[in-house]
Design an enzyme around this catalytic site. Structure first.
Site, PDB file in Angstrom:
ATOM      1  N   VAL A 162     -81.417  65.684  57.984  1.00 39.44           N
ATOM      2  CA  VAL A 162     -80.582  66.718  58.613  1.00 39.44           C
ATOM      3  C   VAL A 162     -79.971  67.692  57.610  1.00 39.44           C
ATOM      4  CG1 VAL A 162     -80.018  65.302  60.641  1.00 39.44           C
ATOM      5  CG2 VAL A 162     -78.479  65.272  58.641  1.00 39.44           C
TER       6      VAL A 162
ATOM      7  N   TYR B 262     -65.185  62.442  52.298  1.00 37.05           N
ATOM      8  CA  TYR B 262     -65.686  62.096  53.643  1.00 37.05           C
ATOM      9  C   TYR B 262     -64.796  62.772  54.684  1.00 37.05           C
ATOM     10  CZ  TYR B 262     -66.874  59.190  57.730  1.00 37.05           C
ATOM     11  OH  TYR B 262     -67.248  58.750  58.979  1.00 37.05           O
TER      12      TYR B 262
HETATM   13  P1  NAP Z   1     -75.039  54.116  60.573  1.00 38.79           P
HETATM   14  O1  NAP Z   1     -75.206  52.866  61.384  1.00 38.79           O
HETATM   15  O2  NAP Z   1     -75.095  54.038  59.091  1.00 38.79           O
HETATM   16  O3  NAP Z   1     -76.133  55.179  61.103  1.00 38.79           O
HETATM   17  C1  NAP Z   1     -76.285  56.426  60.491  1.00 38.79           C
HETATM   18  C2  NAP Z   1     -77.774  56.789  60.517  1.00 38.79           C
HETATM   19  O4  NAP Z   1     -77.909  58.114  59.978  1.00 38.79           O
HETATM   20  C3  NAP Z   1     -78.616  55.858  59.637  1.00 38.79           C
HETATM   21  O5  NAP Z   1     -79.801  55.461  60.314  1.00 38.79           O
HETATM   22  C4  NAP Z   1     -78.932  56.740  58.439  1.00 38.79           C
HETATM   23  O6  NAP Z   1     -80.129  56.396  57.783  1.00 38.79           O
HETATM   24  C5  NAP Z   1     -79.027  58.103  59.091  1.00 38.79           C
HETATM   25  N1  NAP Z   1     -78.958  59.185  58.106  1.00 38.79           N
HETATM   26  C6  NAP Z   1     -78.286  59.196  56.917  1.00 38.79           C
HETATM   27  N2  NAP Z   1     -78.534  60.341  56.268  1.00 38.79           N
HETATM   28  C7  NAP Z   1     -79.378  61.069  57.046  1.00 38.79           C
HETATM   29  C8  NAP Z   1     -79.996  62.327  56.891  1.00 38.79           C
HETATM   30  N3  NAP Z   1     -79.798  63.090  55.793  1.00 38.79           N
HETATM   31  N4  NAP Z   1     -80.800  62.777  57.879  1.00 38.79           N
HETATM   32  C9  NAP Z   1     -81.034  62.027  58.992  1.00 38.79           C
HETATM   33  N5  NAP Z   1     -80.480  60.810  59.178  1.00 38.79           N
HETATM   34  C10 NAP Z   1     -79.657  60.338  58.213  1.00 38.79           C
HETATM   35  O7  NAP Z   1     -73.670  54.845  60.892  1.00 38.79           O
HETATM   36  P2  NAP Z   1     -72.731  54.930  62.193  1.00 38.79           P
HETATM   37  O8  NAP Z   1     -71.545  54.103  61.915  1.00 38.79           O
HETATM   38  O9  NAP Z   1     -73.501  54.774  63.427  1.00 38.79           O
HETATM   39  O10 NAP Z   1     -72.254  56.437  62.038  1.00 38.79           O
HETATM   40  C11 NAP Z   1     -72.624  57.485  62.923  1.00 38.79           C
HETATM   41  C12 NAP Z   1     -71.663  58.645  62.699  1.00 38.79           C
HETATM   42  O11 NAP Z   1     -70.333  58.228  63.047  1.00 38.79           O
HETATM   43  C13 NAP Z   1     -71.568  59.120  61.258  1.00 38.79           C
HETATM   44  O12 NAP Z   1     -71.497  60.531  61.232  1.00 38.79           O
HETATM   45  C14 NAP Z   1     -70.282  58.505  60.741  1.00 38.79           C
HETATM   46  O13 NAP Z   1     -69.718  59.246  59.698  1.00 38.79           O
HETATM   47  C15 NAP Z   1     -69.422  58.525  61.996  1.00 38.79           C
HETATM   48  N6  NAP Z   1     -68.342  57.541  62.046  1.00 38.79           N
HETATM   49  C16 NAP Z   1     -68.555  56.194  61.900  1.00 38.79           C
HETATM   50  C17 NAP Z   1     -67.481  55.309  62.041  1.00 38.79           C
HETATM   51  C18 NAP Z   1     -67.666  53.803  61.969  1.00 38.79           C
HETATM   52  O14 NAP Z   1     -66.651  53.068  61.988  1.00 38.79           O
HETATM   53  N7  NAP Z   1     -68.853  53.278  61.935  1.00 38.79           N
HETATM   54  C19 NAP Z   1     -66.200  55.794  62.271  1.00 38.79           C
HETATM   55  C20 NAP Z   1     -66.018  57.181  62.386  1.00 38.79           C
HETATM   56  C21 NAP Z   1     -67.085  58.038  62.287  1.00 38.79           C
HETATM   57  P3  NAP Z   1     -80.049  55.387  56.501  1.00 38.79           P
HETATM   58  O15 NAP Z   1     -79.609  54.071  57.049  1.00 38.79           O
HETATM   59  O16 NAP Z   1     -81.434  55.377  55.941  1.00 38.79           O
HETATM   60  O17 NAP Z   1     -79.021  56.001  55.573  1.00 38.79           O
END
Ligand code: NAP
Length: 245
Positions: free
Chosen positions: A60, A152
């Site tokens: 992305v 972040y």
């Molecule tokens: P996650 O399980 O780590 O999933 C994120 C996915 O995005 C992973 O499959 C990752 O691939 C992929 N990704 C990373 N870099 C990318 C790129 N350049 N292009 C395309 N895909 C890419 O994370 P999540 O917790 O579901 O997070 C989803 C969103 O919610 C994020 O934006 C995060 O900042 C936000 N968020 C999360 C939390 C939390 O508590 N989990 C809280 C607040 C906000 P890889 O695994 O190969 O890196």
């Protein structure tokens, strides 16, 4: 009646966590989906979730990749109704210690990625004349700071700003843009974080959230039931942000 029947959605970060949960819930609600991730885990998502799902590996942070993923909605399914910019990374570090490489990586994926996803979603939705819904993943960290998450948080504050700009600039074309701010959600990104003393009690509900609990809000925002909801910043945090301490 399925709330997303007849709709086509592009969902990034679809290989894991909230992106994958969004694919499951959008498919359950009848949407056809372009599922996107940098990781080949997205192939597994498409294989194991029931529905019309086209999996695509893309970064992305690269404009050509983002244009291709948005274009895929039209070429594969003939239309585009929703774009969920979920993909993101977390790189911890105290402000005074953050190396420039970490700053650049966070900005590239979390802010440039959402900017590009929003830019090309707006272009495609304006060109189609059908309007659409954009749902961007910020974080509670985009509203308030916490120790060791400075850059972040800066990227996630930027996501809020980009989303509001899209809502304002594209509203008259029937394009709605909204932003979700998850609290602590159990995913690969937060793995082990639940062991931090007191972290789960920060939520008024006294627990962390499941990825599906965030994806359900996105499904509402993408549906016609949310037809007058735009430019909002919605915490999905079990009440964490309502607390003074
Ligand atoms: P996650 O399980 O780590 O999933 C994120 C996915 O995005 C992973 O499959 C990752 O691939 C992929 N990704 C990373 N870099 C990318 C790129 N350049 N292009 C395309 N895909 C890419 O994370 P999540 O917790 O579901 O997070 C989803 C969103 O919610 C994020 O934006 C995060 O900042 C936000 N968020 C999360 C939390 C939390 O508590 N989990 C809280 C607040 C906000 P890889 O695994 O190969 O890196």
């Amino acid at each position: 009646m399925k709330s997303l029947a007849g709709k086509v959605a592009v969902i990034t970060g679809a290989g894991s966590g909230m992106g994958r949960a969004a694919v499951e819930i959008f498919a359950r609600e009848g949407a056809r989906i372009i599922a996107v991730d940098i990781s080949d885990a997205v192939l597994d998502t498409a294989k194991n979730v029931d529905g019309e799902i086209f999996a695509m590996q893309a970064d992305v942070s690269k404009e050509a990749d983002v244009e291709a993923m948005i274009g895929k909605a039209q070429s594969e399914f003939g239309q585009l109704d929703a774009v969920l910019n979920v993909a993101g990374i977390a790189v911890p570090g105290m402000l005074m210690d953050v190396p420039l490489e970490d700053y650049e990586r966070l900005m590239a994926v979390n802010l440039r990625g959402v900017f590009l996803g929003t830019k090309h979603a707006v272009r495609a939705m304006r060109a189609s004349g059908r309007g659409g819904a954009i749902i961007n993943w910020s974080s509670l960290g985009g509203i308030n700071a916490s120790m060791g998450t400075s850059i972040y948080s800066a990227t996630k504050a930027g996501v809020i700003s980009i989303t509001k700009s899209a809502a304002i600039e594209a509203g008259k074309q029937g394009i709605r843009a909204n932003c979700l701010c998850p609290g602590f959600i159990y995913t690969a990104m937060s793995a082990g974080g639940e062991k931090m003393p007191g972290i789960l009690e920060k939520a008024a509900l006294g627990r962390g959230g499941q990825p599906e609990e965030v994806a359900e809000v996105a499904a509402f925002l993408a549906s016609d039931r949310a037809s007058y909801v735009s430019g909002t910043v919605i915490p999905v945090d079990g009440g964490w942000s309502a607390k003074l301490a």
